[in-house]
Scaffold this active site. Structure first.
Site, PDB file in Angstrom:
ATOM      1  N   GLY A  36      15.736  69.944 -12.192  1.00 38.04           N
ATOM      2  CA  GLY A  36      15.879  68.505 -12.416  1.00 38.04           C
ATOM      3  C   GLY A  36      16.815  68.276 -13.596  1.00 38.04           C
ATOM      4  O   GLY A  36      18.000  68.523 -13.473  1.00 38.04           O
ATOM      5  N   SER A  70      18.942  76.191 -12.316  1.00 42.72           N
ATOM      6  CA  SER A  70      19.511  74.881 -12.525  1.00 42.72           C
ATOM      7  C   SER A  70      19.040  74.322 -13.868  1.00 42.72           C
ATOM      8  O   SER A  70      19.163  75.009 -14.886  1.00 42.72           O
ATOM      9  CB  SER A  70      19.129  73.994 -11.348  1.00 42.72           C
ATOM     10  OG  SER A  70      19.942  72.882 -11.288  1.00 42.72           O
ATOM     11  N   TRP A  71      18.433  73.130 -13.917  1.00 37.70           N
ATOM     12  CA  TRP A  71      17.878  72.663 -15.183  1.00 37.70           C
ATOM     13  C   TRP A  71      16.858  73.680 -15.743  1.00 37.70           C
ATOM     14  O   TRP A  71      16.733  73.831 -16.958  1.00 37.70           O
ATOM     15  CB  TRP A  71      17.196  71.298 -15.040  1.00 37.70           C
ATOM     16  CG  TRP A  71      16.306  71.006 -16.204  1.00 37.70           C
ATOM     17  CD1 TRP A  71      14.945  71.113 -16.238  1.00 37.70           C
ATOM     18  CD2 TRP A  71      16.725  70.641 -17.528  1.00 37.70           C
ATOM     19  NE1 TRP A  71      14.490  70.823 -17.510  1.00 37.70           N
ATOM     20  CE2 TRP A  71      15.558  70.529 -18.310  1.00 37.70           C
ATOM     21  CE3 TRP A  71      17.976  70.413 -18.117  1.00 37.70           C
ATOM     22  CZ2 TRP A  71      15.595  70.172 -19.662  1.00 37.70           C
ATOM     23  CZ3 TRP A  71      18.023  70.066 -19.460  1.00 37.70           C
ATOM     24  CH2 TRP A  71      16.841  69.947 -20.219  1.00 37.70           C
ATOM     25  N   ASP A  91      28.242  76.824  -5.175  1.00 31.86           N
ATOM     26  CA  ASP A  91      27.331  75.869  -5.811  1.00 31.86           C
ATOM     27  C   ASP A  91      28.151  74.665  -6.259  1.00 31.86           C
ATOM     28  O   ASP A  91      29.011  74.773  -7.131  1.00 31.86           O
ATOM     29  CB  ASP A  91      26.650  76.557  -7.000  1.00 31.86           C
ATOM     30  CG  ASP A  91      25.571  75.694  -7.643  1.00 31.86           C
ATOM     31  OD1 ASP A  91      25.666  74.461  -7.551  1.00 31.86           O
ATOM     32  OD2 ASP A  91      24.657  76.269  -8.250  1.00 31.86           O
ATOM     33  N   HIS A 106      23.722  75.845  -4.190  1.00 32.07           N
ATOM     34  CA  HIS A 106      22.881  75.671  -5.371  1.00 32.07           C
ATOM     35  C   HIS A 106      21.410  76.007  -5.137  1.00 32.07           C
ATOM     36  O   HIS A 106      20.718  76.406  -6.075  1.00 32.07           O
ATOM     37  CB  HIS A 106      23.000  74.209  -5.824  1.00 32.07           C
ATOM     38  CG  HIS A 106      22.262  73.889  -7.083  1.00 32.07           C
ATOM     39  ND1 HIS A 106      22.595  74.444  -8.299  1.00 32.07           N
ATOM     40  CD2 HIS A 106      21.190  73.090  -7.328  1.00 32.07           C
ATOM     41  CE1 HIS A 106      21.777  73.984  -9.230  1.00 32.07           C
ATOM     42  NE2 HIS A 106      20.906  73.162  -8.678  1.00 32.07           N
TER      43      HIS A 106
END
Ligand code: STX
Length: 330
Positions: free
Chosen positions: A58, A125-126, A281, A309
């Site tokens: 996120g 990711s986050w 990605d 991703h």
């Protein structure tokens, strides 16, 4: 060796490993923070196994049962939690006291509560951003780092994904992302969305959140829309996801300087690390994983040729399960 151009390992193996078996939590609960937030957490796998903590993306995403399947449940004691405002944490979608630094305090609070001295930190990711920031702040608590889809929350990455870049590859999805925003506000899409996502009327938030989340869902996988997480269609999830992401991004991830993670990557030098990155990605392009690898040359670096991703891209799953198996031996 020229440190600016390390050799790239590119995976295209036809013999790929899959996820580990499903498993159920052996404990779960809500961790008080002393402030307005309570953090939902669960422990899975082997209660006497090697500890790891799994950080969701996120920011604004949530844990899900698939995230338990990147580690061998017979060997690891997995800790998963919903970050502030996310998933089953309370209050939902709240931006109060919600910054990278309060999330890092929660990770430490959880570690102490569970009596864990050091752990493997896993995030995509986050989740990779938060893992890196946590490791830089508390290197003595991090036994190893396993990262996927590296995201540094730089202005350049945000401009690529929310203003000018990914829009050229997905003009159809981009048109849907632009639709709720009048022409005169489109010069700064993050600011335009931030106004709506923090609007007092929940209907205004919901309309913006659906479009914000759909954009990420449309671009997440090389396999196309059928690989999109179904969560993106649930409005409560979308509101938390979009509000929290946009809040973190308009604030540059709350970092002190625009390139804080790279500037401080030298702190990671003695931490064993694995970086897994899909070449295609579009959400967090390869450049950031590449920059991290140059700043942290001891990390193993694997670029998966046929992947975007999503954590569920088959080549990404393969690379991550091999990485967590190797991390067992640390
Ligand atoms: N956000 C990237 C990220 O962390 C810009 C992310 N993207 N999708 C997700 O996380 C979920 C699939 C976890 C919702």
């Amino acid at each position: 060796m020229d440190r600016t151009a390390p050799a790239l390992t590119v995976s295209t193996s036809a013999h790929r490993r899959g996820l580990f078996r499903e498993s159920e939590p052996f404990s779960s609960g809500w961790l008080p923070t002393g402030g307005p937030h309570e953090i939902f957490y669960e422990e899975c796998g082997n209660p006497t196994g090697k500890p790891c903590v799994i950080l969701h993306g996120g920011p604004g995403g949530a844990i899900n049962p698939t995230m338990r399947r990147f580690f061998d449940p017979a060997k690891w004691r997995m800790v998963l939690f919903d970050q502030r405002g996310c998933g089953r944490s309370r209050p939902n979608a709240s931006l109060e006291d919600n910054t990278t630094w309060t999330l890092i305090e929660d990770i430490e609070r959880l570690r102490v509560r569970l009596g864990i001295e050091k752990w493997c930190v896993f995030g995509g990711s986050w989740g990779s951003t938060l893992a890196l920031a946590y490791a830089i702040k508390h290197p003595e608590r991090v036994e190893s780092l396993v990262l996927r889809g590296v995201f540094l929350v730089t202005a350049r990455e945000l401009r690529w994904f929310y203003q000018d870049g990914a829009s050229m590859m997905f003009p159809d999805a981009w048109a849907r992302f632009c639709a709720p925003i009048p022409l005169e506000e489109r010069g700064d899409m993050m600011a335009a969305y931030h106004r709506r996502l923090t609007h007092p009327d929940r209907r205004v938030q919901a309309e913006a959140a659906a479009a914000w989340s759909q954009w990420e869902g449309d671009t997440i996988s090389i396999r196309g829309p059928e690989a999109r997480p179904s969560k993106f269609n649930e409005i409560d999830f979308a509101i938390a996801f979009a509000r929290i992401e946009c809040h973190y991004f308009v604030n540059g991830g709350f970092f002190d300087t625009p390139d804080w993670l790279i500037e401080n990557a030298h702190v990671l030098k003695d931490i064993p690390g694995w970086i897994v990155q899909g070449r295609f990605d579009v959400v967090t392009p390869l450049e950031s994983a590449w920059r991290l690898r140059n700043a942290w040359p001891t990390a193993r670096f694997e670029v998966v040729w046929d992947a975007g991703h999503a954590s569920t891209e088959p080549g990404v799953v393969d690379a991550l399960v091999r990485a967590t198996d190797q991390a067992l031996r640390i």
